[in-house]
Design an enzyme around this catalytic site. Structure first.
Site, PDB file in Angstrom:
ATOM      1  N   LYS A  26      -9.462  24.646 -19.317  1.00  0.00           N
ATOM      2  CA  LYS A  26     -10.539  24.103 -18.495  1.00  0.00           C
ATOM      3  C   LYS A  26      -9.972  23.211 -17.397  1.00  0.00           C
ATOM      4  O   LYS A  26     -10.336  23.330 -16.224  1.00  0.00           O
ATOM      5  CB  LYS A  26     -11.496  23.311 -19.386  1.00  0.00           C
ATOM      6  N   ARG A  96     -15.075  16.206 -21.638  1.00  0.00           N
ATOM      7  CA  ARG A  96     -15.040  17.596 -22.081  1.00  0.00           C
ATOM      8  C   ARG A  96     -13.714  17.963 -22.737  1.00  0.00           C
ATOM      9  O   ARG A  96     -12.659  17.687 -22.195  1.00  0.00           O
ATOM     10  CB  ARG A  96     -15.264  18.523 -20.876  1.00  0.00           C
ATOM     11  N   GLY A 105     -17.327  26.694 -27.900  1.00  0.00           N
ATOM     12  CA  GLY A 105     -18.240  25.946 -28.752  1.00  0.00           C
ATOM     13  C   GLY A 105     -17.599  25.309 -29.965  1.00  0.00           C
ATOM     14  O   GLY A 105     -18.276  24.703 -30.781  1.00  0.00           O
ATOM     15  N   MET A 107     -15.235  22.933 -30.029  1.00  0.00           N
ATOM     16  CA  MET A 107     -14.930  21.507 -29.882  1.00  0.00           C
ATOM     17  C   MET A 107     -16.055  20.809 -29.115  1.00  0.00           C
ATOM     18  O   MET A 107     -17.032  21.442 -28.754  1.00  0.00           O
ATOM     19  CB  MET A 107     -13.592  21.345 -29.190  1.00  0.00           C
ATOM     20  N   ARG A 340     -12.824  30.781 -16.167  1.00  0.00           N
ATOM     21  CA  ARG A 340     -11.712  31.228 -17.022  1.00  0.00           C
ATOM     22  C   ARG A 340     -11.772  32.746 -17.114  1.00  0.00           C
ATOM     23  O   ARG A 340     -12.798  33.355 -16.797  1.00  0.00           O
ATOM     24  CB  ARG A 340     -11.829  30.618 -18.414  1.00  0.00           C
ATOM     25  N   HIS A 457     -24.575  31.584 -28.680  1.00  0.00           N
ATOM     26  CA  HIS A 457     -23.367  31.481 -29.484  1.00  0.00           C
ATOM     27  C   HIS A 457     -23.070  32.784 -30.218  1.00  0.00           C
ATOM     28  O   HIS A 457     -21.950  33.291 -30.195  1.00  0.00           O
ATOM     29  CB  HIS A 457     -23.524  30.327 -30.474  1.00  0.00           C
ATOM     30  N   ARG A 625       5.833  65.204 -47.968  1.00  0.00           N
ATOM     31  CA  ARG A 625       6.533  64.507 -49.043  1.00  0.00           C
ATOM     32  C   ARG A 625       6.321  65.236 -50.352  1.00  0.00           C
ATOM     33  O   ARG A 625       5.200  65.645 -50.665  1.00  0.00           O
ATOM     34  CB  ARG A 625       5.979  63.083 -49.166  1.00  0.00           C
ATOM     35  N   GLU A 777      12.293  53.364 -49.513  1.00  0.00           N
ATOM     36  CA  GLU A 777      11.292  52.448 -50.073  1.00  0.00           C
ATOM     37  C   GLU A 777      11.827  51.672 -51.259  1.00  0.00           C
ATOM     38  O   GLU A 777      11.106  50.939 -51.922  1.00  0.00           O
ATOM     39  CB  GLU A 777      10.015  53.221 -50.446  1.00  0.00           C
ATOM     40  N   SER A 796      12.369  57.853 -43.372  1.00  0.00           N
ATOM     41  CA  SER A 796      11.045  57.350 -43.030  1.00  0.00           C
ATOM     42  C   SER A 796      10.814  56.140 -43.926  1.00  0.00           C
ATOM     43  O   SER A 796      10.887  56.249 -45.153  1.00  0.00           O
ATOM     44  CB  SER A 796       9.989  58.419 -43.272  1.00  0.00           C
ATOM     45  N   THR A 799       6.966  51.556 -46.033  1.00  0.00           N
ATOM     46  CA  THR A 799       6.960  50.091 -46.114  1.00  0.00           C
ATOM     47  C   THR A 799       5.944  49.543 -47.113  1.00  0.00           C
ATOM     48  O   THR A 799       5.997  48.356 -47.435  1.00  0.00           O
ATOM     49  CB  THR A 799       6.723  49.466 -44.728  1.00  0.00           C
ATOM     50  N   ASN A 800       5.022  50.376 -47.604  1.00  0.00           N
ATOM     51  CA  ASN A 800       4.149  49.852 -48.666  1.00  0.00           C
ATOM     52  C   ASN A 800       4.992  49.567 -49.896  1.00  0.00           C
ATOM     53  O   ASN A 800       4.985  48.468 -50.445  1.00  0.00           O
ATOM     54  CB  ASN A 800       3.061  50.858 -49.031  1.00  0.00           C
ATOM     55  N   CYS A 863       6.216  55.146 -42.184  1.00  0.00           N
ATOM     56  CA  CYS A 863       4.970  55.801 -42.570  1.00  0.00           C
ATOM     57  C   CYS A 863       4.089  54.908 -43.437  1.00  0.00           C
ATOM     58  O   CYS A 863       3.077  55.345 -43.954  1.00  0.00           O
ATOM     59  CB  CYS A 863       5.245  57.118 -43.267  1.00  0.00           C
ATOM     60  N   TYR A 883       9.781  56.862 -34.093  1.00  0.00           N
ATOM     61  CA  TYR A 883       8.322  56.973 -34.083  1.00  0.00           C
ATOM     62  C   TYR A 883       7.711  56.063 -35.145  1.00  0.00           C
ATOM     63  O   TYR A 883       8.412  55.583 -36.044  1.00  0.00           O
ATOM     64  CB  TYR A 883       7.892  58.430 -34.342  1.00  0.00           C
TER      65      TYR A 883
END
Ligand code: ADP
Ligand code: MG
Ligand code: MG
Length: 914
Positions: A26, A96, A105, A107, A340, A457, A625, A777, A796, A799-800, A863, A883
């Site tokens: 602001k 302000r 809204g 603050m 803004r 709001h 897989r 994995e 590949s 990542t889980n 993957c 990828y």
């Protein structure tokens, strides 16, 4: 000496638009506008550092800051030609808040500071408008009381409404000067009663207390919550702007308003906003009176309208972005109070970015950076299916405030919305929302309010969150206590209650009773396609694939721009009704011969599935897989069998028939249950594992039962032959899951290779290319990547599992205590949603580097779920993957994230943000 206070106004400023860190958004906007000659009431900004100093220093501010404030005040008084606290002609100020990033809204702001029992009379005399002067004073006591003295605002509202009721006033503007004077008396009594002190009459004390209150609002619960949600650092602090007041409440030639240079919902280039005549500050957004659309400003005061359009048009050109502005007209003179870059929905972000490139305001690179990848979600979300809507009762039409379709059960309070959302989608219904509702809004799929306009709001916050929202739905009357609402539709009055299903359309404002169906979005809309085309130019050869198990998903993925399949989980097809019996027979076979018999039944089915995928992905790679999950997932539950066994002796015919239905795949009949159930239980118990996640699964199954891998390889390559013979280009990649050692891969690869070569040779297709690779994995596989890459032609990252195994944390069990970890800030983010770049990421980087050392052309991708999460995608790009692969609907998000990664950074330097 440090500079803590920056002046602005009178055509110049100490700071400028580049100083958001110091002056807040602001403050820097006010400085920049002043410099550009825009009419801005003069004032000064206390910098964000002071807020941090305040909190580091037991909520005290060093004397040198105060001194700079008084010096600035003196300059301001000269500029304004009035003095703070002057009994005959008082200078009035607004105080302000304003942080680097806008927190709408969240603050506090205090208006009309400088009024007391004496100066208010000066204002009466000076303006000849007692109604106005007393209105300002009562507003000041109310705001100051609430914000600086911590008095419950309800007390003021009650006193105010009591007076309104007494004189039968409909609108606030119906109150006379005498009414307002009486209200001031009541307000002062409230202050005295709650604080045990009189309302402060010393105007400088008022100023310092207000400044501190603005700082304190940085830590208001709603502000903290908002920062957490938007990932804004707690350490930024807020600036405090002290500004000369201008008055929109001076009568019929005055007004206050807000607007956007384009429609923040759709992005259309139309002047958008609202104003209220004879009103001040938050009246427009509070939904007390319904404001007029900004298009009517022209009829009200054409000169002001033209000036406002010209100023805001120039601001847009100056900032090269859509502006969200606030203004006030005091007796026919226009003042700008704020500008803004406006928050916008995903569709608007895309439209504005594309339009601004066409208008030559920005280049393509800038345009691609303007849309947050997550915002694309809103363009990819389903819309209502028209036919299903016809079956529902239309309750009402409100104002379309945030586009999109939402279906959920009604919750009447934010607390209820949060709890109910654990069991399904929720639509939050409120008379109006306040910043205190932020957590409820966050938990809801849709928001519906009875009052308020497009700048209320609810509307502003919902658009920011991308949650569909309908506001100002006047036909709805809410009884919050009873958790019901009545709706007048035609001549009927319906009652709706907590838990009822509703469907709301934030694009049209329509509200329906019941559960509508939704249909898939169109990934081919011209604006969207144009935008994605721009993004793809920057992505280079970094690919985006999709995780898809069936041809239908593969087709959807192609439509969203997937360049291949990064993961097909073969077992997902095993659950289909026509297959499960054979799968179960295969699993429960006691001999290899029986197992092969069952596998032979599955072969043609798998072949057909794979052929469908290859066809949909003509010319693009498809990663398949081999079987991964523990086998017990496919057979009846041990506990269920135990219960049935216990019940059987006393079971009636109905119960027995239910059991037969349950075990029909195993040849159950009423008369053989007695032998079948114990036998089945014995075999299922044989599959029982103490820790299935770390048990007999992944490649370990194929090592015990090579014939399973063999059948799958055969299905894959027979499908390759089938589809290739139709003239399509097939690029198969066979992926062995869960290996921890190169020996495991070696074993499985040999099987796949033998079958592949045999099938291809027989078909006369020896030149057909294929890859055999592995999922990384297990940490050991990542650590020994250099060895693994001897056999693997691609990696590949799953990542889980890699997250589970690296952190020693089960994804399903983590949810039970994730809240503690989040609240206590143990984890920066849910590691199953956002890749842990520090730990898991270190293994990934290591594996990519070492794998490529052995095999320079090693293909590398991801993957896991993380493949569609923007910050994780950027990480994958930077560590040099080829990828990412994610669910079809997240493909555009990944494409954009990759483009932004390409624009912002080089590949070698892994950025660690998560
Ligand atoms: P927020 O950050 O919540 O928007 P602001 O500081 O912008 O809070 O203040 C809210 C409203 O108060 C403004 O939109 C404007 O209408 C009013 N306001 C603030 N400062 C002034 C001022 N100097 N003169 C008149 N009105 C003001
Ligand atoms: Mg504002
Ligand atoms: Mg896995």
């Amino acid at each position: 000496m440090s500079k803590y206070v920056y002046m602005f106004g009178g055509g110049t400023a100490d700071g400028d638009g580049t100083m958001k860190d110091t002056l807040g958004g602001k403050g820097s906007g006010l400085a920049e506008m002043s410099r550009a000659g825009v009419p801005v009431p003069p004032g000064f900004t206390i910098i964000t550092d002071v807020c941090n100093i305040f909190f580091d220093n037991e909520k005290k501010v060093p004397a040198e800051v105060d001194q700079q404030i008084w010096e600035a005040l003196e300059k301001l008084e000269k500029l304004a030609g009035k003095k703070l606290g002057d009994a005959s002609d008082p200078l009035l100020l607004s105080v302000r808040s304003g942080a680097k990033f806008s927190m709408p809204g969240m603050m506090n702001t205090i208006l009309n500071l400088g009024l007391n029992d004496e100066t208010v009379e000066g204002l009466v005399a000076k303006t000849g408008n007692p109604r106005f002067a007393y209105d300002c004073y009562r507003r000041f006591i109310q705001m100051f009381g609430e914000v600086a003295l911590g008095i419950d605002m309800v007390l003021f509202d009650e006193a105010f409404d009591a007076r309104k009721h007494k004189i039968k006033a409909k609108l606030d503007t119906d109150l006379t000067a005498d009414d307002l004077k009486a209200i001031i008396g009541e307000f002062k009594k409230i202050v005295k009663k709650v604080t045990k002190k009189d309302f402060p009459q010393d105007t400088r004390e008022q100023l310092l207390l207000s400044r501190n209150a603005v700082f304190m609002s940085w830590w208001a619960p709603k502000a903290s919550y908002y920062r957490k949600m938007e990932k804004i650092s707690d350490r930024l602090g807020t600036a405090c702007n002290i500004q000369t007041m201008v008055f929109g409440n001076m009568g019929e030639t005055s007004c206050t308003g807000v607007g956007f240079t384009r429609d923040p919902g759709s992005g259309e280039k139309i002047f958008y906003g609202e104003f209220l005549v004879n009103a001040q500050g938050e009246d427009v957004v509070a939904g007390i009176r319904t404001p007029q659309p900004i298009s009517e400003l022209e009829a009200w005061n054409a000169g002001v309208y033209q000036q406002l359009r010209s100023i805001t048009g120039n601001l847009e050109k100056h900032y090269k972005d859509m502006q969200d502005f606030e203004f006030t007209v005091q007796e026919g003179t226009l003042y700008m109070l704020q500008t803004r870059n406006g928050k916008r929905t995903g569709p608007a972000a895309v439209k504005v970015a594309v339009d601004m490139v066409e208008e030559k305001l920005i280049d393509e690179k800038t345009a691609v950076g303007r849309v947050a990848p997550a915002q694309l979600d809103q363009l990819l979300h389903p819309v209502f299916d028209v036919a299903s809507l016809r079956k529902l009762t239309k309750l009402a039409t409100g104002i379309d405030a945030s586009p999109g379709a939402a279906v959920g059960r009604l919750a009447f309070t934010s607390e209820d919305a949060v709890t109910m959302s654990e069991n399904g989608p929720v639509v939050l219904i409120r008379k109006e929302t306040t910043p205190d509702d932020i957590h409820g809004m966050d938990a809801s799929k849709g928001i519906l309010t009875a009052v308020g306009g497009k700048s209320s709001h609810a509307a502003v916050v919902a658009r920011g969150m991308g949650v569909p929202c309908v506001v100002g739905c006047g036909a709805v009357h809410i009884n919050e206590r009873a958790k019901t609402a009545t709706v007048k539709t035609g001549d009927k009055t319906l009652t709706i209650k907590e838990g009822d299903w509703v469907s709301i359309n934030g694009t049209t404002g329509d509200v329906y009773l019941g559960q509508a169906q939704t249909t898939d979005p169109d990934p081919h809309s011209p604006v969207f396609a144009k935008f994605m085309g721009m993004a793809d130019k920057f992505r280079g050869d970094f690919g985006v694939r999709a995780n898809a198990d069936i041809p239908r998903d593969a087709k959807a993925a192609r439509a969203f721009g997937a360049e291949g399949i990064g993961l097909c989980r073969t077992e997902h097809m095993f659950f289909a009704e026509d297959r499960l019996p054979h799968v179960q027979a295969m699993i429960l076979s006691e001999t290899e011969k029986d197992r092969r018999k069952a596998l032979a039944k599955l072969l043609p089915m798998q072949r057909k599935d794979f052929a469908g995928l290859f066809e949909a992905m003509d010319g693009y790679p498809v990663v398949i897989r081999t079987l991964d999950p523990p086998l017990h997932e496919f057979v009846p539950k041990r506990e269920e069998l135990m219960v049935d066994l216990a019940k059987l002796p006393n079971a009636d015919i109905k119960a027995k028939k239910e059991m037969v239905a349950r075990y029909k795949n195993f040849g159950a009949e009423v008369k053989n249950l007695k032998t079948l159930i114990p036998d089945l239980l014995k075999r299922v118990e044989g599959l029982h594992e103490f820790n299935p996640m770390l048990g007999h699964r992944g490649c370990r199954l194929g090592i015990t039962y090579p014939e399973i891998t063999e059948m799958q390889a055969r299905a894959i390559f027979e499908a390759v032959v089938q589809v290739a013979k139709k003239g399509k280009k097939v690029i198969p990649e066979v992926m062995i899951p869960l290996i921890g050692s190169v020996q495991e891969l070696e074993h499985q690869k040999a099987i796949v290779k033998r079958v592949a070569d045999e099938v291809l040779e027989k078909a006369g297709m020896k030149s057909q290319k294929y890859l055999i690779g592995t999922m990384i994995e297990i940490p050991r596989a990542a650590l020994l990547a250099a060895q693994v890459a001897r056999e693997a032609e691609f990696f590949s990252f799953g990542t889980n599992d890699l997250t589970q195994t690296t952190m020693g944390l089960s994804r399903d069990d983590y949810t039970k205590f994730s809240k503690d970890y989040e609240e206590k800030k143990i984890f920066k983010a849910d590691p199953f949603g956002v890749l842990d770049q520090e730990g898991v990421g270190m293994l990934i980087e290591w594996a990519v580097k070492n794998g490529r050392q052995t095999r320079p052309d090693l293909e590398v991708g991801i993957c896991g779920e993380h493949g569609g999460e923007p910050s994780s995608v950027m990480f994958c790009y930077r560590v040099g993957m080829d990828y990412v692969s994610c669910s079809p609907y997240r493909v555009p998000i990944a494409r954009l994230a990759a483009a932004q990664a390409a624009i912002s950074g080089d590949k070698s330097e892994a950025m660690r943000t998560a």
